[in-house]
Design a protein around this motif. Structure first.
Motif, PDB file in Angstrom:
ATOM      1  N   GLY A 114       1.116  -6.939  -7.908  1.00 53.20           N
ATOM      2  CA  GLY A 114      -0.337  -6.898  -7.861  1.00 53.20           C
ATOM      3  C   GLY A 114      -0.924  -5.571  -7.432  1.00 53.20           C
ATOM      4  O   GLY A 114      -2.136  -5.376  -7.547  1.00 53.20           O
ATOM      5  N   ARG A 115      -0.095  -4.683  -6.926  1.00 55.79           N
ATOM      6  CA  ARG A 115      -0.521  -3.318  -6.589  1.00 55.79           C
ATOM      7  C   ARG A 115      -1.812  -3.302  -5.773  1.00 55.79           C
ATOM      8  O   ARG A 115      -2.730  -2.520  -6.020  1.00 55.79           O
ATOM      9  CB  ARG A 115      -0.665  -2.474  -7.862  1.00 55.79           C
ATOM     10  N   GLY A 116      -1.875  -4.189  -4.799  1.00 53.79           N
ATOM     11  CA  GLY A 116      -3.030  -4.240  -3.912  1.00 53.79           C
ATOM     12  C   GLY A 116      -4.152  -5.158  -4.356  1.00 53.79           C
ATOM     13  O   GLY A 116      -5.165  -5.274  -3.650  1.00 53.79           O
ATOM     14  N   HIS A 117      -3.978  -5.845  -5.482  1.00 55.86           N
ATOM     15  CA  HIS A 117      -5.050  -6.693  -6.022  1.00 55.86           C
ATOM     16  C   HIS A 117      -4.853  -8.188  -5.755  1.00 55.86           C
ATOM     17  O   HIS A 117      -5.760  -8.977  -6.053  1.00 55.86           O
ATOM     18  CB  HIS A 117      -5.204  -6.457  -7.523  1.00 55.86           C
ATOM     19  N   VAL A 118      -3.696  -8.614  -5.238  1.00 53.88           N
ATOM     20  CA  VAL A 118      -3.525 -10.030  -4.894  1.00 53.88           C
ATOM     21  C   VAL A 118      -4.346 -10.315  -3.642  1.00 53.88           C
ATOM     22  O   VAL A 118      -4.193  -9.655  -2.610  1.00 53.88           O
ATOM     23  CB  VAL A 118      -2.038 -10.388  -4.661  1.00 53.88           C
ATOM     24  N   ARG A 119      -5.224 -11.309  -3.744  1.00 56.44           N
ATOM     25  CA  ARG A 119      -6.119 -11.640  -2.624  1.00 56.44           C
ATOM     26  C   ARG A 119      -5.855 -13.015  -2.043  1.00 56.44           C
ATOM     27  O   ARG A 119      -6.188 -13.261  -0.883  1.00 56.44           O
ATOM     28  CB  ARG A 119      -7.587 -11.573  -3.095  1.00 56.44           C
ATOM     29  N   LEU A 120      -5.295 -13.919  -2.854  1.00 57.98           N
ATOM     30  CA  LEU A 120      -5.137 -15.319  -2.441  1.00 57.98           C
ATOM     31  C   LEU A 120      -3.813 -15.848  -2.968  1.00 57.98           C
ATOM     32  O   LEU A 120      -3.463 -15.608  -4.127  1.00 57.98           O
ATOM     33  CB  LEU A 120      -6.307 -16.150  -2.999  1.00 57.98           C
TER      34      LEU A 120
END
Length: 303
Positions: A114-120
């Protein structure tokens, strides 16, 4: 009203779990979502092999990083699985063959993709004994939700103490027949002061009468309405793809798995859900705004 939807598997003919997702497709889905009053969403990737999930997460990130309009609409990624219950009913539309126990190594692979984009991340607490992976995710500022689970009250409490802060689409992802009193719905409602709880308010996943009862048990600040939208959302009746499966949408808008034993995502927009809450449950505008906008936005902002 500018809704924030924390669970979108796809939209307007675009499957975020598709193996050929392009930036152009993602942009089209975002354009249609915005026309349906969803300004921000979490693109949701569901259970498959780790390789497939990581590749799908990476493709969504590619689209976010390639197009400003996609980046504005897709606020991040919701990873639903593979750390879920494999039991009948609780697994739902997730392939049991790919469901597994939670490990930090697997969680790290998903976050790296996710390169820093996974939030949940949605997981089943019973698949994370002692809450070790939950704590690891929480320490990295990931929202951790329980879902597709038959966790005991003790397992829920361990997870909450380890950083679990949400429950994903309560009243769904469980068998149609469950124990009368001690069941996952009642356990979660008993912890409603400690968890944000999302609901699919399409009238199919939960009858509106039952949804009204559930909503009375949860503090307003902890209620979140999600669509769980699939590629069929916004298109009407037909057969559509979801992560390699076929999903059939009836004339009334209900989205069924091929086996017809359970729902597989949703074809109803948050805009329509808000209208159902307004018309059928007489929910006032201030609460609808909180449930579809303020509360999910607060979660994304880490407040």
């Amino acid at each position: 009203m500018n809704h924030v939807d924390l669970q979108v598997n796809g939209y307007a003919g675009v499957d975020f779990n598709g193996n050929e997702l392009s930036t152009e497709q993602a942009k089209h889905a975002c354009d249609v979502m915005r026309s349906h009053e969803v300004d921000r969403c979490l693109a949701t990737v569901i259970t498959d092999s780790m390789n497939a999930m990581c590749a799908r997460i990476s493709r969504i990130v590619d689209a976010i990083e390639a197009d400003d309009e996609v980046a504005t609409t897709i606020a991040g990624i919701h990873v639903e699985g593979p750390f879920l219950s494999p039991l009948d009913g609780y697994a739902g539309a997730h392939p049991k063959s790919e469901i597994r126990a939670a490990t930090i190594d697997d969680a790290e692979r998903l976050l790296d993709a996710g390169r820093g984009h996974v939030r949940l991340v949605t997981l089943a607490p019973e698949q994370d004994p002692n809450g070790i992976t939950t704590r690891w995710l929480h320490d990295r500022e990931i929202i951790v939700a329980a879902g597709h689970t038959n966790a005991s009250l003790d397992e829920l409490d361990v997870a909450i103490d380890s950083g679990l802060s949400m429950f994903t689409h309560l009243g769904n992802a469980c068998p149609s027949s469950i124990p009368r009193h001690d069941n996952i719905v009642q356990r979660v409602l008993s912890r409603a002061s400690r968890l944000s709880i999302s609901f699919i308010a399409d009238g199919f996943h939960i009858p509106m009468m039952a949804l009204g009862n559930y909503l009375q048990c949860v503090p307003d600040k902890n209620i979140v309405i999600v669509s769980d939208a699939i590629s069929a959302a916004g298109l009407g009746p037909g057969t559509y793809a979801l992560a390699g499966q076929n999903v059939h949408v009836d004339d009334d808008g209900a989205a069924w798995a091929e086996c017809r034993t359970h729902f597989a995502g949703c074809a109803t927009s948050v805009q329509t859900m808000a209208e159902k809450l307004r018309q059928e449950l007489k929910i006032d505008e201030a609460r609808i705004r909180a449930w579809t906008q303020t509360n999910p936005a607060r979660l994304l902002e880490g407040k």
